[in-house]
Design a protein around this motif. Structure first.
Motif, PDB file in Angstrom:
ATOM      1  N   TRP A  39      69.966 -21.398  -7.821  1.00  0.00           N
ATOM      2  CA  TRP A  39      68.741 -22.126  -8.180  1.00  0.00           C
ATOM      3  C   TRP A  39      67.521 -21.216  -8.194  1.00  0.00           C
ATOM      4  O   TRP A  39      66.655 -21.318  -9.050  1.00  0.00           O
ATOM      5  CB  TRP A  39      68.521 -23.279  -7.192  1.00  0.00           C
ATOM      6  CG  TRP A  39      67.424 -24.225  -7.601  1.00  0.00           C
ATOM      7  CD1 TRP A  39      67.532 -25.279  -8.465  1.00  0.00           C
ATOM      8  CD2 TRP A  39      66.050 -24.194  -7.183  1.00  0.00           C
ATOM      9  NE1 TRP A  39      66.316 -25.913  -8.589  1.00  0.00           N
ATOM     10  CE2 TRP A  39      65.399 -25.271  -7.817  1.00  0.00           C
ATOM     11  CE3 TRP A  39      65.325 -23.381  -6.327  1.00  0.00           C
ATOM     12  CZ2 TRP A  39      64.056 -25.554  -7.624  1.00  0.00           C
ATOM     13  CZ3 TRP A  39      63.984 -23.649  -6.137  1.00  0.00           C
ATOM     14  CH2 TRP A  39      63.355 -24.728  -6.785  1.00  0.00           C
ATOM     15  N   ARG A  40      67.480 -20.300  -7.215  1.00  0.00           N
ATOM     16  CA  ARG A  40      66.312 -19.412  -7.133  1.00  0.00           C
ATOM     17  C   ARG A  40      66.423 -18.206  -8.064  1.00  0.00           C
ATOM     18  O   ARG A  40      65.550 -17.372  -8.086  1.00  0.00           O
ATOM     19  CB  ARG A  40      66.136 -18.936  -5.693  1.00  0.00           C
ATOM     20  CG  ARG A  40      65.656 -20.040  -4.769  1.00  0.00           C
ATOM     21  CD  ARG A  40      65.682 -19.588  -3.327  1.00  0.00           C
ATOM     22  NE  ARG A  40      64.823 -18.444  -3.103  1.00  0.00           N
ATOM     23  CZ  ARG A  40      64.908 -17.635  -2.059  1.00  0.00           C
ATOM     24  NH1 ARG A  40      65.831 -17.845  -1.152  1.00  0.00           N
ATOM     25  NH2 ARG A  40      64.090 -16.619  -1.929  1.00  0.00           N
ATOM     26  N   LYS A  41      67.555 -18.081  -8.748  1.00  0.00           N
ATOM     27  CA  LYS A  41      67.806 -16.960  -9.669  1.00  0.00           C
ATOM     28  C   LYS A  41      67.786 -15.614  -8.955  1.00  0.00           C
ATOM     29  O   LYS A  41      67.358 -14.601  -9.495  1.00  0.00           O
ATOM     30  CB  LYS A  41      66.811 -16.978 -10.843  1.00  0.00           C
ATOM     31  CG  LYS A  41      66.811 -18.327 -11.562  1.00  0.00           C
ATOM     32  CD  LYS A  41      66.280 -18.243 -12.956  1.00  0.00           C
ATOM     33  CE  LYS A  41      66.453 -19.496 -13.790  1.00  0.00           C
ATOM     34  NZ  LYS A  41      66.885 -20.714 -13.174  1.00  0.00           N
ATOM     35  N   ARG A  42      68.272 -15.638  -7.726  1.00  0.00           N
ATOM     36  CA  ARG A  42      68.379 -14.388  -6.966  1.00  0.00           C
ATOM     37  C   ARG A  42      69.757 -13.764  -7.141  1.00  0.00           C
ATOM     38  O   ARG A  42      69.936 -12.576  -6.960  1.00  0.00           O
ATOM     39  CB  ARG A  42      68.161 -14.655  -5.454  1.00  0.00           C
ATOM     40  CG  ARG A  42      66.798 -15.115  -5.089  1.00  0.00           C
ATOM     41  CD  ARG A  42      65.877 -14.046  -4.556  1.00  0.00           C
ATOM     42  NE  ARG A  42      66.444 -12.842  -4.016  1.00  0.00           N
ATOM     43  CZ  ARG A  42      66.459 -12.519  -2.743  1.00  0.00           C
ATOM     44  NH1 ARG A  42      65.962 -13.330  -1.854  1.00  0.00           N
ATOM     45  NH2 ARG A  42      66.960 -11.369  -2.337  1.00  0.00           N
ATOM     46  N   TYR A  43      70.758 -14.604  -7.398  1.00  0.00           N
ATOM     47  CA  TYR A  43      72.131 -14.116  -7.493  1.00  0.00           C
ATOM     48  C   TYR A  43      72.757 -14.571  -8.807  1.00  0.00           C
ATOM     49  O   TYR A  43      72.620 -15.733  -9.187  1.00  0.00           O
ATOM     50  CB  TYR A  43      72.984 -14.660  -6.341  1.00  0.00           C
ATOM     51  CG  TYR A  43      72.488 -14.240  -4.984  1.00  0.00           C
ATOM     52  CD1 TYR A  43      72.783 -12.977  -4.480  1.00  0.00           C
ATOM     53  CD2 TYR A  43      71.705 -15.094  -4.211  1.00  0.00           C
ATOM     54  CE1 TYR A  43      72.312 -12.580  -3.236  1.00  0.00           C
ATOM     55  CE2 TYR A  43      71.234 -14.703  -2.967  1.00  0.00           C
ATOM     56  CZ  TYR A  43      71.533 -13.444  -2.493  1.00  0.00           C
ATOM     57  OH  TYR A  43      71.068 -13.042  -1.265  1.00  0.00           O
ATOM     58  N   THR A  44      73.439 -13.632  -9.461  1.00  0.00           N
ATOM     59  CA  THR A  44      74.262 -14.008 -10.612  1.00  0.00           C
ATOM     60  C   THR A  44      75.620 -13.363 -10.400  1.00  0.00           C
ATOM     61  O   THR A  44      75.698 -12.166 -10.089  1.00  0.00           O
ATOM     62  CB  THR A  44      73.644 -13.523 -11.926  1.00  0.00           C
ATOM     63  OG1 THR A  44      72.409 -14.236 -12.119  1.00  0.00           O
ATOM     64  CG2 THR A  44      74.540 -13.832 -13.120  1.00  0.00           C
ATOM     65  N   GLY A  45      76.671 -14.174 -10.509  1.00  0.00           N
ATOM     66  CA  GLY A  45      78.017 -13.638 -10.316  1.00  0.00           C
ATOM     67  C   GLY A  45      78.836 -13.779 -11.588  1.00  0.00           C
ATOM     68  O   GLY A  45      78.321 -14.092 -12.660  1.00  0.00           O
ATOM     69  N   GLN A  46      80.132 -13.513 -11.453  1.00  0.00           N
ATOM     70  CA  GLN A  46      81.086 -13.685 -12.546  1.00  0.00           C
ATOM     71  C   GLN A  46      82.226 -14.547 -12.007  1.00  0.00           C
ATOM     72  O   GLN A  46      82.441 -14.597 -10.808  1.00  0.00           O
ATOM     73  CB  GLN A  46      81.652 -12.330 -12.986  1.00  0.00           C
ATOM     74  CG  GLN A  46      80.609 -11.345 -13.476  1.00  0.00           C
ATOM     75  CD  GLN A  46      79.890 -11.846 -14.721  1.00  0.00           C
ATOM     76  OE1 GLN A  46      80.479 -12.559 -15.542  1.00  0.00           O
ATOM     77  NE2 GLN A  46      78.616 -11.511 -14.851  1.00  0.00           N
TER      78      GLN A  46
END
Ligand code: FAD
Length: 480
Positions: free
Chosen positions: A36-43
């Motif tokens: 939600w905070r756009k701190r983490y993006t994974g796969q």
């Protein structure tokens, strides 16, 4: 995973869930891969959307067979990166969005059984339709789910009166790490039969198993909610007002939120359509709510008398009491818009501390001094559930500074200052939002070593292969 095994695994998932409920195209996966905070993006290998408990169990069995990690995800509103997979693309995200049935409501017994993917606001409405109240309430309630609420032991604005999500839960249905269904959907108010497994899964952030349904407590619906906004000189005055409100209003006091003037100014700046009922005359404001079951006028008179007396004693500078539901909602809207205004303002360093009320003034004063000395120009955005001793002590970059740079350069130092201060005051670095991946190292640093060792032992016992939400909560867990 080798390409052939990967295809076999995806085919097996499709056979269990149907093709439409196994997402693997990048554009379909994207909404599930960033927090939600756009701190983490994974796969992820895939995002799966089971529609019933048996399907969740079958998916987990397949993951166990292929050694694939499972990241449970509800509304994806968590604030610590707990529902985001890592970046290796070897895990699946299990979204509970289709597990969204209310299975039963028994107003007489005060129990509602909801599936884990039910959105919190839908559960509140279902209770309301039966003349009852499900009191868990937080700004993300239009998106967050019961499963996520329980897995993070969410707090919100009514903890003072009704407790955290854990206190609102009688029992759970859980799919274990082995893919078995643990039916512990207890409907009893009393049931002392051994270890409380419910209490293990609540707050486990998906690291022990997947909650598929919960039995939740309902309460009589108040006939009136009376809300007031009061400006106070300082935090000491806010705490004195809390004591006064608790003794005068008793159980009727359902909310007591503290907001710095700066946090309200940020709301005004980003959402100019929202107006404050008065010009801010001091550095802090308090939002009080009293919920009445026996008539509005008595409750209103009690709250007004309380505020008048507090003003005579100098605890309050000025105050207003909402005269209608619309005005009451507008006051709450100001409070709930602070995180959104902060998001508009740019990345910031967030803290979710808990401190005993007896040390709160010392914490707020000494930490402000330390942060502003270490980071000149940094803006403090402090607000939260003062009644629960829980503040969001957030630090925004100096006006005009590059917020991303500020975060990258100063987060560690800032965390150290704020978390050291909270712990030195007998408090915690994580009062409400959980640990996820954001605060894993803080658990290592500040956690009681005996408690952390016991958490690891529980994890090993229930999830020996470490496939349930790998890399979250416990520091240094091997990746899966
Ligand atoms: P997600 O974000 O999807 O997941 C959260 C964690 O739970 C992850 O670790 C995930 O793996 C796990 N999980 C999700 N579903 C399951 C399941 N069925 N079984 C096992 N594990 C699962 N929190 C508060 O406590 N109080 C507040 O006042 C508050 N206010 C907020 C305001 C805003 C604007 C936002 C964005 C967030 C707020 N939060 C608050 C944080 C967050 O909304 C809550 O923690 C919420 O309970 C998360 O629910 P979710 O369904 O979005 O969970």
């Amino acid at each position: 995973m080798l390409p052939l095994e990967r295809e076999r695994f995806l085919d097996a998932l499709r056979a269990v869930l149907g093709v439409a409920h196994v997402l693997h195209q990048p554009q379909d996966l994207a909404p599930y891969l960033t927090d939600w905070r756009k701190r983490y993006t994974g796969q992820a290998l895939a995002v799966v959307l089971p529609g019933e408990t048996a399907q969740v169990a079958a998916v987990v069995q397949l993951c166990a067979l292929h050694g694939v990690g499972v990241v449970p995800q509800g509304g994806n509103t968590g604030l610590v990166g707990g529902a985001t997979p890592d970046d290796r693309g070897e895990q699946i995200v299990l979204s509970t969005r289709r597990l969204n049935r209310i299975r039963s409501i028994d107003p007489a017994a005060g129990v509602l059984v909801a599936e884990a993917g039910c959105v919190l606001a839908d559960v509140q409405q279902a209770a309301d339709a039966q003349g009852m109240l499900f009191p868990l309430s937080l700004a993300a309630e239009g998106s967050c789910t019961i499963g996520g609420n329980l897995s993070t032991n969410a707090g919100g604005t009514a903890v003072l009166r009704y407790g955290n999500a854990r206190d609102l839960c009688l029992g759970l249905e859980v799919v274990t790490a082995q893919g078995e269904v643990l039916d512990a959907l207890n409907l009893l108010r009393k049931n002392n039969t051994g270890y409380s497994l419910r209490d293990l899964y609540v707050g486990a952030e998906g690291t022990l198993g997947i909650i598929t349904a919960a039995a939740l407590k309902l309460f009589p619906r108040p006939t009136a909610q009376i809300t007031a906004l009061a400006a106070v000189q300082d935090v000491a005055a806010a705490i004195a007002l809390l004591g006064r409100a608790q003794s005068r209003l008793g159980c009727s006091l359902t909310g007591f939120e503290l907001m710095s003037a700066h946090s309200l100014q940020l709301v005004q700046h980003h959402f100019p359509q929202m107006s404050l009922p008065f010009d801010l005359p001091s550095a802090w404001c308090v939002l009080l709510e009293s919920s009445e079951v026996e008539g509005e006028s008595q409750g209103r008179a009690r709250l007004e008398a309380l505020l008048e007396a507090a003003m005579e004693d100098g605890q309050i500078v000025t105050a207003t009491v909402a005269q209608s539901l619309a005005q009451s909602r507008a006051l709450w809207h100001l409070r709930e818009s602070i995180p959104l205004a902060q998001a508009q303002e740019g990345l910031n360093i967030k803290h979710d501390i808990g401190v005993p009320l007896s040390r709160m003034v010392a914490f707020v004063e000494s930490t402000a001094e330390l942060v502003t000395q270490a980071l000149p120009g940094a803006r403090l955005v402090v607000f939260g559930h003062l009644g629960d001793g829980n503040l969001h002590y957030n630090v925004q970059a100096p006006q005009g500074a590059d917020a991303a740079r500020f975060l990258a350069d100063h987060q560690t130092l800032c965390n150290r200052i704020v978390h050291d201060a909270a712990v030195a005051c007998g408090g915690t670095f994580s009062a409400e939002h959980g640990v996820g991946q954001l605060k894993r190292d803080e658990l290592q640093r500040y956690g009681n070593p005996v408690a952390v060792a016991q958490m690891r032992a529980i994890k090993r016992a229930l999830d020996p292969r470490g496939l349930m939400n790998p890399g979250k909560l416990l520091p240094g867990e091997p990746p899966h």
